[in-house]
Structure formats: structure tokens, C-alpha cells
Enzyme design. Structure first.
Site, PDB file in Angstrom:
ATOM      1  N   ASP A 205      -2.437 -13.296  -2.064  1.00 44.70           N
ATOM      2  CA  ASP A 205      -1.985 -14.479  -1.327  1.00 44.70           C
ATOM      3  C   ASP A 205      -1.792 -15.681  -2.237  1.00 44.70           C
ATOM      4  OD1 ASP A 205      -1.319 -15.855   1.096  1.00 44.70           O
ATOM      5  OD2 ASP A 205      -3.323 -16.726   1.153  1.00 44.70           O
ATOM      6  N   SER A 229       0.498 -19.782   5.225  1.00 47.77           N
ATOM      7  CA  SER A 229       0.744 -18.366   5.478  1.00 47.77           C
ATOM      8  C   SER A 229       0.642 -18.100   6.973  1.00 47.77           C
ATOM      9  CB  SER A 229      -0.282 -17.505   4.729  1.00 47.77           C
ATOM     10  OG  SER A 229      -0.231 -17.749   3.341  1.00 47.77           O
ATOM     11  N   GLN A 279       4.780 -10.918   3.422  1.00 50.00           N
ATOM     12  CA  GLN A 279       4.177 -12.103   4.024  1.00 50.00           C
ATOM     13  C   GLN A 279       5.264 -13.053   4.495  1.00 50.00           C
ATOM     14  OE1 GLN A 279       2.030 -15.626   1.919  1.00 50.00           O
ATOM     15  NE2 GLN A 279       0.377 -14.256   2.558  1.00 50.00           N
TER      16      GLN A 279
END
Length: 287
Positions: A205, A229, A279
Site C-alpha cells: 500500500d 485508498s 487498488q
């Protein structure tokens, strides 16, 4: 003083407070929200601690629902959805101060033989030939901003960008929505395979949305957008160590409607594809 790698291992060492309930620390840092990779990594630890060790995780799908508060513990509630002959499924809900901030579904698979193929790893320079992130920023700006200096001291991963960072409007106009970095933990992470898997989940991430931002703003300069996110998905193809170099190839096929999609492939130095990642992130321009 413990090293950043030791602190990461400690962060992933959850306290078990009931059979299916775990509590994770959340460092009290000067951030607006808890880092999403931390929550995803801790949630995967919670799921993995309720399974047999002979079934490594093969996929996870997660949603970031609310921003977590730094310094406040997070409770992870695990639902044992299924224990089959080959697959095990777990659902995890992360709760902070009585509110759900994150949920994750993870699937674990008993290893078995099968045919193989994969895409080739890109031809890129070795990590030893590339500058450390902090050194590249320091060389470009003349000094490391205080916030980045603090971040460097606590960063658990060595990050080295394959392409030079872009700073000026002219450089940004030339940028394509793709990025690649070499990464590894800054110290040994022990021998527990689940820790390495969750550490890489944490790292996944850190830079993935770079590919979305590259054409519009410097990656390590002032931000023109509020970024968050929204969801995260990973597929684990092979075993690995997160304290050894891995290449994270990232690209963004689309950005529209204040959302940007990014996908990544993670390779080891031998060229084996280890993990695939997807993502979506929210990008809202500052008022």
C-alpha cells in the site's frame, strides 16, 4: 532503540483477547489517519492465526471504510466462514472505538501441484545501482524536509525508484501512469512465513497509487489532492521473504470521477512473479 524492521514485526504481533478476537497497536504518529497497509497487514495476521499453518493465504479482498485514528488500538474480529478440504475462508472486521473502519476476506489454499506460466519480469537496473529514496530527495532538494526525515527514521522498507523522480511541470507532462520500485525490509523479519506475507501486504500500500499520481503531481512534493485508498486486493502466487529485494511494477489503466485504479506485479530477483495487486484510490483536489 529497536529498528524499524523490529517495530514492524512488533506491529504485526497481535494480542489475542479471545478465540477469534485480536487487538493490534496503532502507533501514535503525526498522521491524519492510520496507514492502510498497517490495517490490512494486521487483519491478515488475525485471519492467519485462526487457520492451520499448512495453508498459506492465496488471496485477499478488502475495503477501507473509515479512516483509523493513530494511537488508538484496533480490534480485529475474525469470522471462520469455511474450512474445506483444500480451501479455508476467513472474514475480518476491524473496529476502532466501536466503529468499523475496515473489512477483509481472505482465502487460504492447501498447496498442490499444477501447470505453470507467468509474464516476464521487466528488464530494470539492479537495486544496488539505484539511489535510496531519501538520498534521491536530498540530492534534488538540497536537504531532506523535516517530515520526510522523520518518516525515513521509522520507515521499515528501503525503497528505490527505478526511474528518477519527476518534479517540474515539464517532467510531469512527459510522465506515463506507471512506476516501478525495488523494496525490501530494512532488517530481518524472522522465519514465520505469515509475518513475511503480512509485511509485504503492509508494503503493497506504500507506493501503488504512485502510478495514478505521476502525470499530475510530484510523488514526494506538495500534494494537490486529498488521497485515500478505497479498496485493496492481492493474489499470492508463491512463497517469499519480504526482507529480500522484490520489484514492484505498478501502472494505472484509468483515472476518472475522482477515482484512480492501479495494478501491480511483484517479482523476486530471480524473475519469479510472487504477488499480483489491485487498488482503487480516491483523489480529490484541494479546495
Amino acid at each position: 532503540m529497536t529498528s524499524p524492521a523490529d517495530r514492524l514485526v512488533g506491529l504485526l504481533d497481535l494480542e489475542r483477547i479471545d478465540l477469534n478476537i485480536f487487538r493490534g497497536r496503532s502507533p501514535d504518529e503525526s498522521l491524519q489517519r492510520v496507514f492502510g497497509g498497517q490495517v490490512a497487514g494486521q487483519a491478515l495476521v488475525a485471519a492467519g492465526r485462526t487457520t492451520d499453518g499448512d495453508r498459506p493465504v492465496h488471496s485477499l479482498h478488502a475495503y477501507f471504510l473509515r479512516p483509523g485514528r493513530p494511537g488508538v488500538p484496533i480490534v480485529y474480529q475474525v469470522e471462520r466462514v469455511r474450512d474445506g478440504r483444500s480451501f479455508t475462508t476467513r472474514r475480518v472486521v476491524a473496529v476502532q472505538q466501536g466503529r468499523t473502519i475496515f473489512n477483509l476476506t481472505a482465502s487460504f489454499h492447501r498447496s498442490e501441484p499444477g501447470f505453470e506460466h507467468q509474464v516476464p519480469m521487466p528488464d530494470v537496473p539492479d537495486p544496488e545501482k539505484l539511489p535510496r529514496l531519501a538520498d534521491e530527495i536530498r540530492d534534488r532538494l538540497g536537504e531532506l524536509p523535516q517530515a520526510l526525515e522523520r518518516m525515513e527514521r521509522r520507515m521499515a522498507f528501503d525503497i528505490r525508484y527505478v526511474d528518477r523522480l519527476r518534479w517540474t511541470p515539464e517532467e510531469l507532462r512527459e510522465a506515463e501512469p506507471r512506476s516501478a520500485v525495488w523494496m525490501r525490509a530494512v532488517g530481518p523479519l524472522g522465519e514465520d512465513p505469515l509475518v513475511h506475507t503480512c509485511a509485504l501486504t503492509y508494503a503493497s500500500d506504500m507506493t501503488l497509487l504512485d502510478a495514478v499520481r505521476l502525470p499530475v503531481e510530484p510523488l514526494w512534493g506538495p500534494r494537490g489532492f486529498d488521497m485515500a485508498s478505497l479498496d485493496h486486493a492481492m493474489w499470492f502466487h508463491r512463497t517469499f521473504r519480504a526482507d529480500e529485494w522484490f520489484l514492484y511494477q505498478q501502472e494505472s489503466p484509468i483515472a476518472t470521477g475522482a477515482r484512480g485504479l492501479a495494478r501491480g506485479l511483484i517479482f523476486d530477483r530471480a524473475g519469479r512473479l510472487l504477488v499480483s495487486v489491485m487498488q482503487e484510490g480516491l483523489f480529490r483536489r484541494h479546495d
